[in-house]
Scaffold this active site. Structure first.
Site, PDB file in Angstrom:
ATOM      1  CG  ASP A  58      -8.253  36.793  -1.287  1.00  0.00           C
ATOM      2  OD1 ASP A  58      -9.061  35.961  -1.748  1.00  0.00           O
ATOM      3  OD2 ASP A  58      -8.543  37.995  -1.133  1.00  0.00           O
TER       4      ASP A  58
ATOM      5  CB  THR B 118      -5.734  44.434  -1.720  1.00  0.00           C
ATOM      6  OG1 THR B 118      -6.503  44.716  -2.892  1.00  0.00           O
ATOM      7  CG2 THR B 118      -6.554  44.747  -0.484  1.00  0.00           C
TER       8      THR B 118
ATOM      9  CG  LEU C 144      -1.513  37.270  -0.659  1.00  0.00           C
ATOM     10  CD1 LEU C 144      -0.507  36.892   0.420  1.00  0.00           C
ATOM     11  CD2 LEU C 144      -2.519  36.146  -0.853  1.00  0.00           C
ATOM     12  CG  HIS C 145      -7.584  41.085  -2.999  1.00  0.00           C
ATOM     13  ND1 HIS C 145      -7.379  42.272  -3.657  1.00  0.00           N
ATOM     14  CD2 HIS C 145      -7.636  40.135  -3.962  1.00  0.00           C
ATOM     15  CE1 HIS C 145      -7.322  42.052  -4.962  1.00  0.00           C
ATOM     16  NE2 HIS C 145      -7.472  40.765  -5.168  1.00  0.00           N
ATOM     17  CG  ASP C 146     -10.073  38.593   1.562  1.00  0.00           C
ATOM     18  OD1 ASP C 146     -10.408  39.731   1.182  1.00  0.00           O
ATOM     19  OD2 ASP C 146     -10.675  37.560   1.243  1.00  0.00           O
TER      20      ASP C 146
END
Ligand SMILES: [Ca+2]
Length: 313
Positions: free
Chosen positions: A15, A196, A242-244
């Site tokens: 991510d 997120t 998709l955290h980042d």
């Protein structure tokens, strides 16, 4: 839109890779001054290699990549191969990087850049444990007030934790560094699990990446294929979060996000709740706000933006 100068501080991580690609695909809005690597998802040797693999995948080999701290300030390193695979970038088969790692330490690059650029013009984008950022603030206390903003992925309130019942991974790995960062007095925007976990790569969204029919689109589809197995099993969700990339998307389209300006403190003493982000969402204390804590996003808008930008690489 004014072009924003940023430093991406990262521990790739699939991510993280997508977050970096989104930034590199958006040169009109974002000037990536450098990528600083930290130990987190996998050890530093791999994160600093993975960051270069991603730059080369994007065809952006002029972006300088720096290695930083190889362990948290006061604790043993905890990694997350159970999520990201042995290399941190499991999924696609990508060539080893040819571009060099810079000789300067990531912490020194952060300090030198903040001192060299006009005050209030450089945004820090931490996507991993906050060790490099806190070490820079400790070493050069003058730089905190020169930061334009910190937009970071970390923490959780409603979703509570993903590495322990009460802590999100990035904050848990280096809670002391997180505490220093949150007490630094800089403007902070936080992308916690609460938001997120709403950026889910559903099958349709993954198909959109694959349908780009480019090396980047294919690699992103394969990366999300890999780590969604873990999330589907753990959360029973439709796909991987998709955290980042929420951090990069916020720089491009803050209107896609909403949250509250609140006080956030970090648990650094109790082993049971170590690394918890104690977020005063309901305003029940008199502690002054120190962060914009994001809770919601327009997921369709987020994925449209992401797919459209990845198509440019
Ligand atoms: Ca990360």
């Amino acid at each position: 839109m004014v072009q924003r100068k940023i430093i991406i501080d990262t521990d790739p991580g699939q991510d993280d890779a997508v977050a970096i690609l989104l930034a590199l695909a958006s040169p009109e809005e974002i000037d990536v001054l450098g990528i600083t690597c930290v130990a987190g998802n996998v050890p530093l040797k791999l994160t600093s290699k993975n960051a270069r693999i991603i730059c080369e995948l994007a065809g952006k080999t002029a972006v300088p990549v720096y290695a930083g701290c190889d362990r948290p300030l006061g604790r043993e390193l905890v990694t997350a191969e159970h999520v990201h695979g042995k290399t941190g970038l499991n999924g696609p088969v990508l060539p080893d990087p040819q571009m060099p790692l810079q000789e300067t330490h990531a912490v020194d690059f952060i300090i030198e850049t903040l001192r060299a650029e006009p005050p209030g013009t450089v945004t820090l984008c931490p996507l991993g444990p906050l060790t490099n950022i806190a070490t820079a603030f400790n070493k050069a206390p003058d730089i905190a007030e020169r930061v334009q903003e910190i937009v970071l992925m970390g923490g959780a309130y409603f979703e509570v934790g993903n590495i322990t019942p009460t802590a999100e991974f990035n904050i848990y790995v280096d809670p002391q560094a997180a505490e220093i960062t949150f007490k630094s007095g800089t403007d902070i925007v936080v992308m916690p699990l609460d938001v997120t976990h709403k950026a889910l790569v559903t099958p349709d969204r993954n198909e959109a990446f694959r349908n780009l029919k480019t090396p980047v689109g294919t690699a992103v589809a394969q990366m999300t294929d890999f780590f969604e197995r873990f999330d589907k099993e753990k959360y029973g969700s439709d796909g991987a979060p998709l955290h980042d990339p929420c951090v990069t998307a916020y720089l491009l389209r803050p209107d896609l996000f909403s949250g509250r300006h609140i006080n956030v403190e970090i648990e650094t003493s109790s082993e049971l709740t170590m690394g918890m982000t104690v977020a005063d969402w309901w305003g029940v204390t008199d502690r002054p706000p120190n962060a914009l804590f994001i809770k919601d996003l327009d997921a369709d808008g987020f994925f449209s933006l992401l797919t459209e930008r990845l198509a440019r690489l």
